[in-house]
Scaffold this active site. Structure first.
Site, PDB file in Angstrom:
ATOM      1  N   TYR A 138      17.241  -5.508  11.544  1.00 48.94           N
ATOM      2  CA  TYR A 138      16.840  -5.360  10.147  1.00 48.94           C
ATOM      3  C   TYR A 138      17.866  -6.003   9.211  1.00 48.94           C
ATOM      4  CZ  TYR A 138      15.115  -3.019   5.918  1.00 48.94           C
ATOM      5  OH  TYR A 138      14.614  -2.746   4.669  1.00 48.94           O
ATOM      6  N   LYS A 195      17.261  -9.238   6.641  1.00 48.99           N
ATOM      7  CA  LYS A 195      17.475  -9.152   5.194  1.00 48.99           C
ATOM      8  C   LYS A 195      18.592 -10.099   4.741  1.00 48.99           C
ATOM      9  CE  LYS A 195      14.270  -6.122   4.469  1.00 48.99           C
ATOM     10  NZ  LYS A 195      13.029  -6.471   3.737  1.00 48.99           N
ATOM     11  N   SER A 240      17.571  -6.073   1.115  1.00 48.45           N
ATOM     12  CA  SER A 240      18.159  -4.750   1.293  1.00 48.45           C
ATOM     13  C   SER A 240      19.669  -4.874   1.179  1.00 48.45           C
ATOM     14  CB  SER A 240      17.797  -4.163   2.658  1.00 48.45           C
ATOM     15  OG  SER A 240      18.551  -2.996   2.931  1.00 48.45           O
ATOM     16  N   ALA A 259      19.970  -8.395   9.893  1.00 51.20           N
ATOM     17  CA  ALA A 259      19.913  -9.852  10.049  1.00 51.20           C
ATOM     18  C   ALA A 259      18.717 -10.433   9.306  1.00 51.20           C
ATOM     19  CB  ALA A 259      19.852 -10.219  11.525  1.00 51.20           C
ATOM     20  N   SER A 295       0.793  -1.228   0.000  1.00 46.88           N
ATOM     21  CA  SER A 295       0.000   0.000   0.000  1.00 46.88           C
ATOM     22  C   SER A 295       0.825   1.277   0.000  1.00 46.88           C
ATOM     23  CB  SER A 295      -0.942   0.014   1.216  1.00 46.88           C
ATOM     24  OG  SER A 295      -0.198   0.004   2.429  1.00 46.88           O
ATOM     25  N   ARG A 296       2.156   1.169   0.141  1.00 45.78           N
ATOM     26  CA  ARG A 296       2.975   2.388   0.147  1.00 45.78           C
ATOM     27  C   ARG A 296       4.420   2.048  -0.228  1.00 45.78           C
ATOM     28  NH1 ARG A 296       5.823   2.707   5.066  1.00 45.78           N
ATOM     29  NH2 ARG A 296       5.199   1.109   6.576  1.00 45.78           N
TER      30      ARG A 296
END
Length: 247
Positions: A155, A159, A142, A157, A15-16
């Site tokens: 974050y 990714k 990422s 870890a 949605s974004r």
């Protein structure tokens, strides 16, 4: 004929940001698109109405919610073929802080949404895709899953885990013509980067060989390629889209 005409796509967190750009691109390329949201239903339904997609609320970190989501998509009137050809695992959250300040709940919630969510979604669609003897699974990782980043232990870890999940799923499912890949974006022009000062933005851009952040549509273009028949011999790969940052 559009490249994805007749295909059914399911995008989590659509949605974004990057997710919305992916939803819009896949729909523009001819796919029938379903996408999930976990908050801001008005925004999600507005996007869906604008492009003719289908917005469904779901928590990808919850196994029951995932099973209900997949059942709904497979039985939805907009999906008479009762199949999903393309899964994009995009849903993700951040809870950034230095490791000495990071709580167990900060760790768990990020890992659960970003990594466990991709596992649950991919597993739930493995049997349907195996029956079809075809499918595309695209995980949105990422660059920090490759380089690491201070203040983002959880974050990074999550990714990094997506890269291992991608390679393992790809090897298990290749014999059924299910292709699994990961896209690892660098810095993207989003609401987050819009809030930083001009000085911070200049310093950020100077660290990128191309001298700028990416637009969400530039990530969506790579996803659209992987979702198409043009990528029929690409699997188990992590495609870095970072303007040369980590080179």
């Amino acid at each position: 004929m559009s490249k994805l005409s007749g295909k059914i796509a399911l995008v989590t967190g659509g949605s974004r940001g990057i997710g919305e750009a992916i939803v819009r691109r896949l729909a523009a390329d001819g796919a029938t698109v379903f996408f999930t949201f976990n908050s801001s239903p008005d925004k999600a339904h507005a996007v869906a109405a604008e492009i003719g997609a289908n917005a469904l609320q779901a928590d990808v970190a919850n196994a029951d919610s995932v099973q209900n989501l997949v059942k709904t998509v497979l039985e939805h009137p907009a999906n008479p073929a009762k199949r999903v050809d393309i899964l994009v695992n995009n849903a993700g959250i951040t809870k950034d802080t230095l490791v000495l300040r990071m709580s167990e709940s900060d760790w768990d919630s990020v890992i659960d949404t970003n990594l466990k969510g991709a596992f649950l979604m991919s597993k739930a669609l493995t049997k349907p895709m195996m029956s079809q003897r075809a499918g595309k699974i695209i995980n949105i990782g990422s660059i920090v899953g490759i380089t690491g980043n201070a203040g983002q232990v959880n974050y990074s870890a999550s990714k990094a885990g997506l890269i291992g999940l991608t390679k393992s799923f790809a090897k298990e499912l290749a014999s059924r013509n299910i292709l699994v890949n990961c896209v690892a974006p660098g810095y993207i022009d989003t609401d987050m980067t819009a809030k930083i000062s001009d000085e911070q933005k200049k310093a950020l851009q100077s660290s990128i060989p191309l001298g700028r952040t990416a637009q969400p549509t530039e990530i969506a273009s790579v996803v659209a390629f992987l979702a198409s028949d043009d990528a029929s011999y690409v699997t188990a790969q992590t495609i870095v889209v970072d303007g040369g940052l980590a080179s």
